[in-house]
Design a protein around this motif. Sequence first.
Motif, mmCIF file in Angstrom:
data_model
loop_
_atom_site.group_PDB
_atom_site.id
_atom_site.type_symbol
_atom_site.label_atom_id
_atom_site.label_comp_id
_atom_site.label_asym_id
_atom_site.label_seq_id
_atom_site.Cartn_x
_atom_site.Cartn_y
_atom_site.Cartn_z
ATOM 1 N N SER A 1 -7.834 -11.142 1.166
ATOM 2 C CA SER A 1 -6.768 -10.294 0.847
ATOM 3 C C SER A 1 -5.644 -10.435 1.995
ATOM 4 O O SER A 1 -5.807 -10.894 2.892
ATOM 5 N N ASN A 2 -4.203 -10.387 1.358
ATOM 6 C CA ASN A 2 -3.180 -10.398 2.165
ATOM 7 C C ASN A 2 -2.042 -9.454 2.062
ATOM 8 O O ASN A 2 -0.936 -9.762 1.395
ATOM 9 N N HIS A 3 -2.572 -8.087 2.272
ATOM 10 C CA HIS A 3 -1.491 -6.994 1.979
ATOM 11 C C HIS A 3 -0.581 -6.821 2.883
ATOM 12 O O HIS A 3 -0.964 -6.235 4.051
ATOM 13 N N LYS A 4 0.851 -7.380 2.789
ATOM 14 C CA LYS A 4 1.761 -7.250 3.692
ATOM 15 C C LYS A 4 2.220 -5.887 3.977
ATOM 16 O O LYS A 4 2.880 -5.712 5.084
ATOM 17 N N THR A 5 2.092 -5.229 3.044
ATOM 18 C CA THR A 5 3.039 -3.606 3.226
ATOM 19 C C THR A 5 1.725 -2.662 2.999
ATOM 20 O O THR A 5 0.933 -2.828 2.271
ATOM 21 N N THR A 6 2.159 -1.542 3.511
ATOM 22 C CA THR A 6 1.087 -0.494 3.434
ATOM 23 C C THR A 6 0.990 0.211 2.011
ATOM 24 O O THR A 6 -0.338 0.261 1.799
ATOM 25 N N PRO A 7 1.761 0.456 1.364
ATOM 26 C CA PRO A 7 1.384 0.864 -0.107
ATOM 27 C C PRO A 7 0.385 -0.108 -0.822
ATOM 28 O O PRO A 7 -0.756 0.476 -1.506
ATOM 29 N N GLU A 8 0.472 -1.407 -0.557
ATOM 30 C CA GLU A 8 -0.471 -2.351 -1.226
ATOM 31 C C GLU A 8 -1.929 -2.264 -0.592
ATOM 32 O O GLU A 8 -3.158 -2.358 -1.002
ATOM 33 N N ALA A 9 -1.730 -2.340 0.726
ATOM 34 C CA ALA A 9 -3.015 -1.887 1.371
ATOM 35 C C ALA A 9 -3.994 -1.105 1.161
ATOM 36 O O ALA A 9 -5.116 -0.890 1.182
ATOM 37 N N PRO B 1 7.445 10.098 -10.536
ATOM 38 C CA PRO B 1 6.743 11.296 -10.591
ATOM 39 C C PRO B 1 5.541 11.369 -9.529
ATOM 40 O O PRO B 1 5.038 12.415 -9.377
ATOM 41 N N ASN B 2 5.009 10.139 -8.928
ATOM 42 C CA ASN B 2 4.250 10.373 -8.049
ATOM 43 C C ASN B 2 4.218 9.560 -6.880
ATOM 44 O O ASN B 2 5.084 8.797 -6.733
ATOM 45 N N PHE B 3 3.633 9.804 -5.692
ATOM 46 C CA PHE B 3 3.745 9.260 -4.539
ATOM 47 C C PHE B 3 3.442 7.587 -4.456
ATOM 48 O O PHE B 3 4.039 6.896 -3.699
ATOM 49 N N GLU B 4 2.432 7.329 -5.649
ATOM 50 C CA GLU B 4 2.115 6.036 -5.448
ATOM 51 C C GLU B 4 3.473 5.010 -5.881
ATOM 52 O O GLU B 4 3.784 4.155 -5.294
ATOM 53 N N GLU B 5 3.858 5.558 -6.882
ATOM 54 C CA GLU B 5 5.283 5.022 -7.210
ATOM 55 C C GLU B 5 6.359 5.039 -6.359
ATOM 56 O O GLU B 5 7.112 4.259 -6.027
ATOM 57 N N LYS B 6 6.651 6.264 -5.804
ATOM 58 C CA LYS B 6 7.571 6.461 -4.679
ATOM 59 C C LYS B 6 7.328 5.312 -3.580
ATOM 60 O O LYS B 6 8.136 4.969 -3.082
ATOM 61 N N ALA B 7 6.360 5.361 -3.014
ATOM 62 C CA ALA B 7 5.986 4.755 -1.952
ATOM 63 C C ALA B 7 6.364 3.172 -2.359
ATOM 64 O O ALA B 7 7.105 2.286 -1.567
ATOM 65 N N HIS B 8 5.884 2.622 -3.621
ATOM 66 C CA HIS B 8 6.158 1.438 -3.874
ATOM 67 C C HIS B 8 7.697 1.106 -3.802
ATOM 68 O O HIS B 8 8.165 0.165 -3.516
ATOM 69 N N SER B 9 8.497 2.002 -4.457
ATOM 70 C CA SER B 9 9.661 1.982 -4.711
ATOM 71 C C SER B 9 10.614 1.975 -3.131
ATOM 72 O O SER B 9 11.604 1.308 -2.993
#
Length: 722
Positions: free
Chosen positions: A549-557, A676-684
Motif C-alpha cells: 500500500s502507498n497511502h499518502k494521505t490520512t483519510p486514505e490510510a 453528510p459525513n466525516f469520511e466525505e468531509k475528510a476527503h474533501s
Amino acid sequence: MLRFNALTESQRRQPIAVAENGKRSELFAVNVFNEAAMRQAMTREAFESVMNAIRYGEKIDRRVADQVAAAMRDWAISKGATHYTHWFQPLTGGTAEKHDAFFEPVSRDRAIERFGGGQLVQQESDASSFPNGGIRNTFEARGYTAWDPTSPPFVYGTTLCIPTIFISYTGEALDNKTPLLKALTAIDTAATEVARYFDKNVNKVTATLGWEQEYFLVDKTLAYSRPDLMIAGRTLLGHQAAKGQQLDDHYFGSIPERVLSYMRDLEHECLLLGIPLKTRHNEVAPHQFEFAPIFEETNLAVDQNALLMDVMRKVADRHSFVVLFHEKPFAGVNGSGKHNNWSLATDTGINLLAPSRTPIKNLQFLTFFICTIKAVCQYEPLLRASVASATNDYRLGANEAPPAIVSVFIGEQLTKVLDALEVASEELSQEEKTDLKLNVVGKIPDLFLDTTDRNRTSPFAFTGNKFEFRAVGSKANCGRPMMVLNTIVAKQLTNFKKEVDALIAKGMKKEDAIFKVLRSYIKTSKKIRFEGDGYSKQWEDEAAKRGLSNHKTTPEALKENITEKAIALFEEMGVLNRVELMARYEIALEEYVKTVQIESRVLGDIARNHIVPTAVRYQNTLIENVKGLKEIFGESYQEVAAEQLELIRHISEHIKVIHSKTDAMIEARKRANHLPNFEEKAHSYCHEVKPFFDEIRYHCDKLEMMVDDELWTLTKYRELMS
Ligand SMILES: NC(=O)CC[C@H](N)C(=O)O
C-alpha cells in the motif's frame, strides 16, 4: 512592531539557573508510588495483592483496595499532594486530569483527608466532551475511569496522578490505553507459548518500548508573534531562510546555553517522576532537539512519554520557550519523529530480538525476527494507519522521515542469513543441519558486532537487537502504533505456533518444524523487505508492483482500519471490537477535518490581514516614489522608475492571486462542511481545501522577498531559526 519587539526581547534573554542538588541516582523516582514505595507504605497483604494484580492481572478486593488507597494517600500527602486525579489518555492524543481534593469536611468545624478504595479503583469521570465517535450520546454520556495498577501513580506538582483507563458506561474503550493493555496481554500470551519451544522456564514475555522524542524549541515572544505557530503548531508560510540545515552544523553540535538549562531543568523533573531520560542532543534542523530514555515495559513507556510531553510544555514556559511537537513546523528542514524502538523480553531475562552466542538461541532469535517481518508484511496497511494524522502527513517522505510505504530494513548481513535459510532443502540431512547451525545461524552474533547499518528512509528498521518504527510522529501518543504492532505480531506468533504444532503432530521433529515454517515465511514475506532508498521513484514503482500500500494521505490510510480483515484481526486478538473500531475511525477523521480546517482559517486570516495590507503599504511607498520621480524627471521617469513600476505591478499580481485563491479556499471549505459525513468531509478537506495552502503560500512568500523588511509584520524563518 510586534516582530521587532519580539526579536529584541528574545535576544536579551539569559539562561535560567537550574539548581541540581543531590545525586541523580538518589532522586530517581522519589515521586513515584512504585514497588519500593509500596513495600514501605503498605501492609504485606496489600502489597502482595497489588503485585498480583500487576503480574497476573488478579482482582484487588474492596477491603484491600481501601488499605492501598490509605497508604497511597498518606504517601502522596507526605510528598506535598493536596489533590488526586485519575490520569488518562483520551482519544484527543493528549492526557486528561480532573483534580479532586483529599480534603473533605465531615462537620461544620472538622475536616479530614479522605481517599478510599472506591475513589482509587473506579470513578465516574463524566468527561462527556471527549471524542467518542458516537459511542455515547450527550444525554447518556457516562464514562468511567478505572485504575491501571501496572503503571505506578506519581505526584506531579501538588497532585497525585493515578494512571487509569477510560471506558464508556457500556464498556467500550474511549482511550489509547485500554486497547494497548489488551494488545500487550495478547503478545504476552502468544510470545510466551512460542518462547517455550526454546526454554520451558519462560512464563511471561513483555513488549518493551524505547521512544525517541524529537521537538523544536522557539523563543516564546517569537512564537507569539506568529499566529500560525501558536494556533496551528506550524508555520503556514514564510520564505526559506538562506541558511537552514544544509551545513549540518547544528546536528549533535554543542547545545546552546539557554536550551541546556531547559534540558537540565526538565531532566530534574523527569528524574523525580521516574522517567529514565538518558540522552539529549541537538537534532538536524536548527532549534530541533531530542530526548530519549532507557527502554521500559511498553505501557509504562507510553505513559511516561505522555507525561514527558506535558512536563516539557510546562518547563518550556518557565524558560520562555514554546515547545513544538508538530511533525513539520518548518518547511524545507527536517521534521520531528518519535521513533519507537520495540522488542520482546522474557521473564528469564532474554531479549528475544537479540542474536546470541548459541545456535539454538539464535533459532529463537530468528523465529521472533522472521515472525515480526511476516506480521508487518501481512498487515502493513495497519501500521501505516497507526501513524496517520494530518500533521504527520507533512513529514512523511522527506528529510530523513520514512515514506508512506511501509517496508522492513534488515541490513546486508541478515539478508544473507535469510537467503541461506531460504534455499536450505526441505528435509534437512544431519550434515546440512550442522552446517546451517554452525555457519548460518551460529554466525549471527559475529556478523553483528560492528555492523549496525542505518537506513533513515526505512519506516521499520532492524537495528541489532530491536526494531525501530521510524514512521511514528513526534506529536503522537505511542499507544496507538504500539497497540497495532503488538497485535499483529501476536497474531503472527499464534499462527506460527499452530503451524509448527501441526507439523510436530505429524511426527516432524520440533527444530525441523520450526525451520520449515520459518523458511516458508521468508519466502512469503519477501515483498515487505527493502534495503534501498525509500525516497526513490523506482521504489515507489517497485512497491506498487509488489502490491504494497502507498497511502499518502490520512483519510486514505485510515480506511484500512475498518476493512473486514482488520476488524477480524482486532476482534480475534481481543483488542478492539467492531463498534470501537468504527468509533475510532470516525474520531480520527473528525480530528483530521478539524486540523485542516483550523489551518485553512489561520492561513486565510494571515494572508488577508497581515500579508496583503503590508504589501499594499509598501506598494503605496513605491507609488509615492514613482510620483516624485515623475515630478523631477518629467516624461523620462518611466526609465528611471522602471524597477519600481515593475515591483508595483508584481505586488498587485500577487495580491490578486492571494485574494482569489483565499476566496476559492473558503468556498471549498463551505462545500466540505456541508457534506453528510466525516469520511466525505475528510476527503474533501484533503483534496479540495488543502491544495490551496501551497498556492497561497507561494504568493505570500514571494511578497516577503519584495516588501521592505522594516514593514514585514511576521517573524521570518531566518529569525525563527537562527
Ligand atoms: N537523524 C534522524 O534520525 C532524523 C529523523 C527525522 N527527524 C524524522 O523525522 O524522523
